[in-house]
Design a protein around this motif. Sequence first.
Motif, PDB file in Angstrom:
ATOM      1  N   ASN A 197       0.434   7.562   2.305  1.00  0.00           N
ATOM      2  CA  ASN A 197       0.500   8.648   1.335  1.00  0.00           C
ATOM      3  C   ASN A 197       1.643   9.631   1.567  1.00  0.00           C
ATOM      4  O   ASN A 197       1.950  10.421   0.671  1.00  0.00           O
ATOM      5  CB  ASN A 197      -0.811   9.444   1.342  1.00  0.00           C
ATOM      6  N   SER A 249       1.488   4.307  -1.499  1.00  0.00           N
ATOM      7  CA  SER A 249       0.755   4.983  -2.568  1.00  0.00           C
ATOM      8  C   SER A 249       1.689   5.299  -3.740  1.00  0.00           C
ATOM      9  O   SER A 249       2.885   5.526  -3.567  1.00  0.00           O
ATOM     10  CB  SER A 249       0.137   6.271  -2.031  1.00  0.00           C
ATOM     11  N   ASP A 250       1.103   5.337  -4.932  1.00  0.00           N
ATOM     12  CA  ASP A 250       1.855   5.615  -6.152  1.00  0.00           C
ATOM     13  C   ASP A 250       0.976   6.436  -7.080  1.00  0.00           C
ATOM     14  O   ASP A 250      -0.218   6.619  -6.830  1.00  0.00           O
ATOM     15  CB  ASP A 250       2.278   4.302  -6.808  1.00  0.00           C
ATOM     16  N   ASP A 251       1.518   6.951  -8.166  1.00  0.00           N
ATOM     17  CA  ASP A 251       0.717   7.558  -9.218  1.00  0.00           C
ATOM     18  C   ASP A 251       1.413   7.321 -10.553  1.00  0.00           C
ATOM     19  O   ASP A 251       2.566   6.906 -10.615  1.00  0.00           O
ATOM     20  CB  ASP A 251       0.466   9.047  -8.972  1.00  0.00           C
ATOM     21  N   ARG A 311       5.279  10.617  -6.371  1.00  0.00           N
ATOM     22  CA  ARG A 311       5.311  10.427  -4.919  1.00  0.00           C
ATOM     23  C   ARG A 311       6.755  10.285  -4.442  1.00  0.00           C
ATOM     24  O   ARG A 311       7.622   9.791  -5.166  1.00  0.00           O
ATOM     25  CB  ARG A 311       4.543   9.168  -4.538  1.00  0.00           C
ATOM     26  N   ILE A 322       7.946   8.953  -0.783  1.00  0.00           N
ATOM     27  CA  ILE A 322       7.508   8.559   0.553  1.00  0.00           C
ATOM     28  C   ILE A 322       8.681   7.946   1.314  1.00  0.00           C
ATOM     29  O   ILE A 322       9.346   7.032   0.817  1.00  0.00           O
ATOM     30  CB  ILE A 322       6.345   7.546   0.465  1.00  0.00           C
ATOM     31  N   SER A 380       7.110   5.695  -8.269  1.00  0.00           N
ATOM     32  CA  SER A 380       7.597   6.814  -7.460  1.00  0.00           C
ATOM     33  C   SER A 380       8.840   6.390  -6.671  1.00  0.00           C
ATOM     34  O   SER A 380       9.417   5.334  -6.931  1.00  0.00           O
ATOM     35  CB  SER A 380       6.486   7.282  -6.521  1.00  0.00           C
TER      36      SER A 380
END
Length: 829
Positions: A143, A162-164, A169, A171, A197
């Motif tokens: 995350n 992790s993505d949205d 994001r 990272i 992201s």
Amino acid sequence: MQAIDPKASSPAFLQPPNGSSHKSSGYVPGRIVPFRPPPPPKSQASAKFTSARQEAHATVVSSDEQRRQAEASRKKRHKNTLICFAISSFSFFVALAVILGIASKYAPDENCPDQNPRLKNWNPGHDREKKVIIKQGDLFRLNGDVTVHSIVIQDGGLLVFSDDKQGSRNITLRTRFILIKDGGALHIGAEKCRYKSKATIILYGKLDEGDYVPTFGKKFVGVGPGGTLELHGTRKLSWTSLSKTLHSSGLASGSYTFEKEFSRGLNVRVIDQDTAQVLLTDKFDTHESQNESRRLQDFLKGLDFGRIVAVAVGDSAAKSLLDETRTTIQNLLGSKLIRGLSYRQAWAIVGVIGDGDCNESLKDYENHNTRGRALAQREFFTIDGQKFAVRAFSEWVDGVQKSGFQVEVVHGVILNLLEDVSTWKAEDQIVVASTDYSMHQAEEFTLLPCPECNRFQVKVRETPQFHHIGEIVDGVDMRAEVGVLTRNILIKGETEDSCYIGKDCQFFNYDTFGGHIKIMKNFTSVHLSYVELKQMGQQVQGSYSIHFHCCGDVDEKGGYIYKTYLDGLSIHHCFSRCVAIHATNGLLIKDTIGYDTLGHCFFMEDGIEQRNTLFHNLGLVTKPGTLLPTDRNSTMCLTIRDRVYGKYVPVPATDCMAVSTFWIAHPNNHLINNVAAGSQDAGIWYLFHKVPTGESRGLFPETKAELTPLGIFYNNKVHSNFKAGLLIDKGVKTTNASAEDPREYLCLDNNARFRPHQDADPEKPRVAAVIDGLIAYKNNDHGAWVRGGDIIIQNSAFADNGIGLTFARLVLFCLIFCTFLTNLPYFGM
């Protein structure tokens, strides 16, 4: 009233107390008896008949009315039932849609690896000494930013970025290496759920530090047997071509700059408003001569409305400047300061004839200075929508008078492109290929926001330094290729500011120890799409930007349900190759850019690689490297002699100097719609290994490469290469250096002749090799050099090459529908 009969299942109807026991003949238990009037009295016999008739009539009327009422009531109930059902059904489906919509908004997408409900959030923090092992039962979702020593993913372990949905994001994972093996997997996005992201993997470490991992080396992402690597960035158009010529300076007429000291009088420039071209230049000595003032007046009156005029005082211009001339300047250009212009004042104006608006500046002269520059500037648009500025200035500095003019683009240069580039975003980096003889005229640019651009245009921050063709010239497509280098998944090697150790420093003044990706045989799954690789590769044997190492068949033939591929990659500013295909068959490489790399770019290594497909790839600015003799330039060839026999001195022209954008070591591979847009030596080079070389040496039978029919060669373009666009010739030396032959192993060798036969069997019929749709232009020596036979070249064009096409010692050749322009075709034996 009802009573329950314990002996029957139906209710028993009881006679009501004090009621009539009369039952009509139509009585049915359970139904209500119709109302009946009481019988007539006996004393009223005279009216009996009449009463009977009235009763009968009333009974009939009452019965019909009741039936009508009952029918109307039934229909009304039916209608109400339907209405209620419709309303209920509609309400149900609306509620169901709302529930499903809410559920789908928050429900995990099974195509997205980061939405796996079994994943646990993972953030190990920042510890350069921490060695992470992700093993069975470890299913991690990363995350946030992480720095560790190393990561090993094995035994069913899983790491997912992790993505949205908003792509918010960002990272960054820093590590010395990532090793994926034995059921381990690393996922960033998926083919059906692309990562939105920004994900960055930085591989850090110096050549002289850190742990060496057998087979993989240092500073790597490695995929061993049983490993899975799935990286899928946001899809975007990888590369296209110009649709209009991009001029140096961004203007068709070029930028204009003029500056001079003590150019007395009024200096004038007239600029075309549609093209930004300077049309007229003149000087009017209105200090010395009234006739010059009148000439200036006539000059201005003779200009067309809409012309841009820039005027700057040189030295002094006021002494003989007539009032009527001042009035003309005021009326035609809109000047408000010309009336008060006096001795040695600095004045400049930019206006438009008939426009009435201008920009002007006036500075007083005092003590041989003007305390600043009188600067006038206005901005305009060309007919193509390019914004440009016209400037005029005048000033005194320590007794020296200067005046001048400038015309140049401002606020970015617009590029017109062949395809929809709406997926390219502001701050993306792009590269525009050279369309001249030098590959070094390729240029990098940064995209700017451009609300005025259409979907076939972009705006760049930097001003072009070279001319890039965007036209089809006499039927030959010479449009410059334009590739976008930026992706939202980045794997980058961290490097030092300069070269610090090893033999490389005598050839390179920068650190060449980047990261690398290495894939081994029996991997479970490897698919990379829309990933950016920067500062990858090492001047170390086997440590290439991306390296499929002895993987065998990586398509259906090798048992892979989904063909292994590289799609839409950007590989740039790298230190060893673009993609190395080493003893690997059936790989698909498409829409991939290889830019500014060392050594052969798209590289087939041991001479046994077959059935690989290179589709719509762009390679440009392929520079020499040190690893193989064929990678080296003249200096490297003469300097690196640790693998020759005795005191042998290599001959650069015949032993080395063969670095190529596409190095094809076996003819049974497919090249379709590729462009080789600039290499130190060759664009596409087909050569033929007598026997398997390198790590395949002795493990496979004779390759028969010389006898194998050519795979598909269709619609490829080669330009701006120093030696040749296309070469079909030669092989490599397949024996170690010895007293008998002191040359280095794998140096160029003149021992091969391409002569394809059916099934690579010399006893069977010959099979013609077809070169279809080749475009070769502006290659310094040769558009194409072909040796062997049978060869058919069709639907091809050769323009502006040193020599268009050379057939050397052919058995049979054939030209079909080919074009030759401004180069010398040469047919030799």
